[in-house]
Design a protein around this motif. Structure first.
Motif, PDB file in Angstrom:
ATOM      1  N   GLY A  81     -44.769  29.409  65.714  1.00 30.62           N
ATOM      2  CA  GLY A  81     -44.156  29.696  64.422  1.00 30.62           C
ATOM      3  C   GLY A  81     -44.958  30.603  63.516  1.00 30.62           C
ATOM      4  O   GLY A  81     -44.812  30.536  62.295  1.00 30.62           O
ATOM      5  N   CYS A  82     -45.799  31.465  64.059  1.00 34.20           N
ATOM      6  CA  CYS A  82     -46.594  32.359  63.203  1.00 34.20           C
ATOM      7  C   CYS A  82     -45.660  33.219  62.360  1.00 34.20           C
ATOM      8  O   CYS A  82     -44.805  33.929  62.898  1.00 34.20           O
ATOM      9  N   TYR A  84     -46.010  35.883  60.759  1.00 30.55           N
ATOM     10  CA  TYR A  84     -46.159  37.333  60.855  1.00 30.55           C
ATOM     11  C   TYR A  84     -45.746  37.898  62.202  1.00 30.55           C
ATOM     12  O   TYR A  84     -45.855  39.103  62.433  1.00 30.55           O
ATOM     13  N   CYS A  85     -45.265  37.070  63.117  1.00 27.52           N
ATOM     14  CA  CYS A  85     -45.069  37.485  64.516  1.00 27.52           C
ATOM     15  C   CYS A  85     -44.098  38.660  64.652  1.00 27.52           C
ATOM     16  O   CYS A  85     -42.942  38.579  64.245  1.00 27.52           O
ATOM     17  N   TYR A  86     -44.583  39.745  65.273  1.00 29.73           N
ATOM     18  CA  TYR A  86     -43.754  40.937  65.442  1.00 29.73           C
ATOM     19  C   TYR A  86     -42.638  40.726  66.461  1.00 29.73           C
ATOM     20  O   TYR A  86     -41.715  41.548  66.572  1.00 29.73           O
ATOM     21  N   ALA A  87     -42.688  39.624  67.242  1.00 25.09           N
ATOM     22  CA  ALA A  87     -41.667  39.366  68.251  1.00 25.09           C
ATOM     23  C   ALA A  87     -40.421  38.697  67.672  1.00 25.09           C
ATOM     24  O   ALA A  87     -39.406  38.589  68.364  1.00 25.09           O
ATOM     25  N   ARG A  88     -40.478  38.251  66.444  1.00 24.68           N
ATOM     26  CA  ARG A  88     -39.345  37.532  65.843  1.00 24.68           C
ATOM     27  C   ARG A  88     -38.016  38.291  65.953  1.00 24.68           C
ATOM     28  O   ARG A  88     -36.989  37.701  66.295  1.00 24.68           O
ATOM     29  N   PRO A  89     -37.981  39.605  65.656  1.00 26.66           N
ATOM     30  CA  PRO A  89     -36.688  40.306  65.700  1.00 26.66           C
ATOM     31  C   PRO A  89     -35.998  40.274  67.058  1.00 26.66           C
ATOM     32  O   PRO A  89     -34.784  40.467  67.131  1.00 26.66           O
ATOM     33  N   SER A  90     -36.745  40.043  68.132  1.00 28.31           N
ATOM     34  CA  SER A  90     -36.119  40.026  69.463  1.00 28.31           C
ATOM     35  C   SER A  90     -35.104  38.902  69.602  1.00 28.31           C
ATOM     36  O   SER A  90     -34.186  38.982  70.421  1.00 28.31           O
ATOM     37  N   HIS A  91     -35.250  37.842  68.807  1.00 33.96           N
ATOM     38  CA  HIS A  91     -34.310  36.725  68.901  1.00 33.96           C
ATOM     39  C   HIS A  91     -32.910  37.129  68.461  1.00 33.96           C
ATOM     40  O   HIS A  91     -31.927  36.511  68.877  1.00 33.96           O
ATOM     41  N   ALA A  92     -32.818  38.148  67.614  1.00 37.30           N
ATOM     42  CA  ALA A  92     -31.509  38.583  67.132  1.00 37.30           C
ATOM     43  C   ALA A  92     -30.641  39.124  68.264  1.00 37.30           C
ATOM     44  O   ALA A  92     -29.407  39.040  68.217  1.00 37.30           O
ATOM     45  N   TYR A  93     -31.266  39.658  69.309  1.00 38.08           N
ATOM     46  CA  TYR A  93     -30.500  40.178  70.444  1.00 38.08           C
ATOM     47  C   TYR A  93     -29.710  39.079  71.138  1.00 38.08           C
ATOM     48  O   TYR A  93     -28.701  39.344  71.794  1.00 38.08           O
ATOM     49  N   TRP A  94     -30.156  37.839  71.012  1.00 38.51           N
ATOM     50  CA  TRP A  94     -29.501  36.722  71.695  1.00 38.51           C
ATOM     51  C   TRP A  94     -28.625  35.907  70.739  1.00 38.51           C
ATOM     52  O   TRP A  94     -28.171  34.823  71.089  1.00 38.51           O
ATOM     53  N   GLY A  95     -28.409  36.456  69.535  1.00 34.76           N
ATOM     54  CA  GLY A  95     -27.513  35.798  68.589  1.00 34.76           C
ATOM     55  C   GLY A  95     -28.176  34.724  67.756  1.00 34.76           C
ATOM     56  O   GLY A  95     -27.489  33.873  67.174  1.00 34.76           O
ATOM     57  N   TYR A  96     -29.494  34.752  67.663  1.00 41.58           N
ATOM     58  CA  TYR A  96     -30.218  33.741  66.890  1.00 41.58           C
ATOM     59  C   TYR A  96     -30.995  34.399  65.757  1.00 41.58           C
ATOM     60  O   TYR A  96     -31.249  35.597  65.769  1.00 41.58           O
ATOM     61  N   SER A  97     -31.387  33.581  64.810  1.00 40.74           N
ATOM     62  CA  SER A  97     -32.136  34.087  63.667  1.00 40.74           C
ATOM     63  C   SER A  97     -33.594  34.333  64.041  1.00 40.74           C
ATOM     64  O   SER A  97     -34.167  33.626  64.872  1.00 40.74           O
ATOM     65  N   ALA A  98     -34.177  35.333  63.389  1.00 45.22           N
ATOM     66  CA  ALA A  98     -35.614  35.584  63.547  1.00 45.22           C
ATOM     67  C   ALA A  98     -36.431  34.584  62.751  1.00 45.22           C
ATOM     68  O   ALA A  98     -37.655  34.561  62.875  1.00 45.22           O
ATOM     69  N   GLY A  99     -35.767  33.754  61.951  1.00 48.29           N
ATOM     70  CA  GLY A  99     -36.448  32.756  61.134  1.00 48.29           C
ATOM     71  C   GLY A  99     -36.722  31.479  61.892  1.00 48.29           C
ATOM     72  O   GLY A  99     -37.400  31.476  62.922  1.00 48.29           O
ATOM     73  N   PRO A 207     -48.254  27.365  61.958  1.00 49.34           N
ATOM     74  CA  PRO A 207     -48.198  25.904  61.814  1.00 49.34           C
ATOM     75  C   PRO A 207     -48.411  25.091  63.083  1.00 49.34           C
ATOM     76  O   PRO A 207     -48.903  23.967  63.012  1.00 49.34           O
ATOM     77  N   ARG A 208     -48.051  25.629  64.246  1.00 50.01           N
ATOM     78  CA  ARG A 208     -48.176  24.826  65.466  1.00 50.01           C
ATOM     79  C   ARG A 208     -49.133  25.448  66.478  1.00 50.01           C
ATOM     80  O   ARG A 208     -49.132  25.061  67.652  1.00 50.01           O
ATOM     81  N   ALA A 209     -49.929  26.380  66.018  1.00 53.91           N
ATOM     82  CA  ALA A 209     -50.960  26.957  66.884  1.00 53.91           C
ATOM     83  C   ALA A 209     -52.238  26.137  66.759  1.00 53.91           C
ATOM     84  O   ALA A 209     -52.390  25.325  65.852  1.00 53.91           O
ATOM     85  N   ALA A 210     -53.157  26.356  67.684  1.00 59.16           N
ATOM     86  CA  ALA A 210     -54.430  25.635  67.650  1.00 59.16           C
ATOM     87  C   ALA A 210     -55.223  26.012  66.412  1.00 59.16           C
ATOM     88  O   ALA A 210     -55.115  27.119  65.886  1.00 59.16           O
ATOM     89  N   THR A 211     -56.037  25.094  65.928  1.00 55.64           N
ATOM     90  CA  THR A 211     -56.892  25.376  64.781  1.00 55.64           C
ATOM     91  C   THR A 211     -57.918  26.446  65.158  1.00 55.64           C
ATOM     92  O   THR A 211     -58.228  26.637  66.349  1.00 55.64           O
ATOM     93  N   PRO A 212     -58.475  27.151  64.176  1.00 60.64           N
ATOM     94  CA  PRO A 212     -59.509  28.148  64.490  1.00 60.64           C
ATOM     95  C   PRO A 212     -60.677  27.550  65.284  1.00 60.64           C
ATOM     96  O   PRO A 212     -61.184  28.186  66.222  1.00 60.64           O
ATOM     97  N   LYS A 213     -61.084  26.340  64.946  1.00 61.59           N
ATOM     98  CA  LYS A 213     -62.199  25.695  65.640  1.00 61.59           C
ATOM     99  C   LYS A 213     -61.880  25.497  67.118  1.00 61.59           C
ATOM    100  O   LYS A 213     -62.710  25.768  67.994  1.00 61.59           O
TER     101      LYS A 213
END
Length: 359
Positions: A81-82, A84-99, A207-213
């Motif tokens: 769920g980052c 800033y992810c530049y891959a978000r817009p690709s979801h629109a091709y499949w009829g889903y939100s980039a959100g 939110p669901r990625a590993a912590t920096p540590k």
């Protein structure tokens, strides 16, 4: 793009909206009309998995500013769920939100290992390194259940095929057994993305990625196992994370990273509004400053997709980020030559079916 009303914002997700994709004819927005006597608890959205029926597994690109031309993405959408992810817009091709959809409606390539095996066995196949996870993370949480990335690595080991990985998950260490074997043969390298050392900011932004540590610990474990390590300080966000460049490089060098790279924040298509909405909610006092600095690196626009500029930006702020990064790389010994993976060991294993076909 209108943000979701506060009571309707899902827990554990970075996106504050779920606007329809740009290819949809209709748009719908949830609305809290205030008639409830008590405020409802924030909605918890469960992850939905959809089987991807792709018939091919290797993607190719000819972009002049990308260092590889073959990649595999076992998943579409990403539960990390980052925002800033530049891959978000690709979801629109499949009829889903980039959100929120991008973070919670995930496609998985169930036959990934079988398709890769078939590809490697084709008589005219030419060996070149393959990058896993270049678009969406190959070690996002559902990998624990589906193990698609592991199955792909098993095929690469069986065929002695060169492969590299990029992730922001500590879960990559679950495959240390395979990765160490590949490393002994000079067939693997890995990169871990490290955006910030601020755990609170990381939790809000990724939110669901590993912590920096935990990412630094994973870097250290991989390095000790002989896997050549790169740290990707990506994305660098002007006015929000750019002050950490040197600290990120130092921590990564101490954890065993040998080389480093960076990408300036990219805001293509729907990502712009999603990021700006998130920024105004999470960092309201700094939002205008960050937005103006981002635009200063894009010639006054929010984004430029031009090759060589999209990942580096332009102008005084972008130039300063580049100079600081290069200086930090030299200071912390991260300027080693990138490891070149071997392509000469590739072989097609003779399994039972192949042996029987000889008679």
């Amino acid at each position: 793009m209108s943000p979701l009303p506060e009571p309707l914002q899902p827990r554990g997700r970075a996106a504050t909206s779920n606007a329809a994709g740009r290819f949809e004819r209709d748009t719908r927005e949830p609305f809290d009309d205030g008639w409830s006597e008590t405020d409802p608890a924030p909605k918890q959205i469960r992850t939905t998995l959809i089987k991807d029926a792709s018939r091919t597994i290797i993607s190719t690109n000819d972009s002049p500013d990308i260092s590889f031309n073959r990649s595999i993405n076992p998943y579409r959408g990403c539960e990390h769920g980052c925002i800033y992810c530049y891959a978000r817009p690709s979801h629109a091709y499949w009829g889903y939100s980039a959100g929120v959809d991008f973070e919670s409606v995930l496609f998985f390539k169930a036959g990934a290992a079988r398709l890769l095996d078939q590809q490697f066995r084709k008589p005219g196949y030419q060996v070149e390194p393959i990058v896993i996870g270049a678009n969406t993370d190959a070690y996002q949480p559902i990998e624990r259940q589906l193990r698609l990335t592991r199955s792909i690595l098993e095929v690469c080991l069986r065929f002695k095929h060169p492969v590299s990985l990029i992730t922001k998950s500590a879960a990559i260490t679950r495959d240390l057994d395979i990765l160490s074997e590949l490393a002994e043969l000079g067939l693997v390298k890995a990169a871990i993305s490290l955006t910030t050392l601020d755990q609170k900011l990381a939790r809000a932004m990724e939110p669901r990625a590993a912590t920096p540590k935990r990412r630094l610990e994973a870097m250290e474990a991989l390095s000790k196992a002989g896997v050549p390590m790169t740290v990707m300080t990506a994305p660098v966000i002007p006015g929000l994370t750019d002050h950490e460049i040197e600290a990120l490089l130092k921590a990564s060098a101490n954890a065993g990273a040998q080389t480093a790279g960076y990408v300036l924040l990219r805001l293509p298509l729907e990502v712009r509004d999603l990021f700006y909405d998130w920024l105004k909610k999470v960092k309201p006092d700094a939002a205008d400053k960050v937005i103006n600095m981002v635009r200063d690196t894009r010639g006054g626009a929010d984004y430029s997709s031009d090759f060589h500029i999209r990942g580096r930006g332009e102008g005084p702020i972008a130039d300063m980020i580049s100079k600081r990064f290069r200086a930090g790389v030299r200071r912390y010994g991260l300027e080693k030559d990138r490891v070149k993976l071997r392509c000469d060991l590739f072989e097609r294993p003779l399994d039972t079916e192949d042996q029987l076909s000889l008679f």
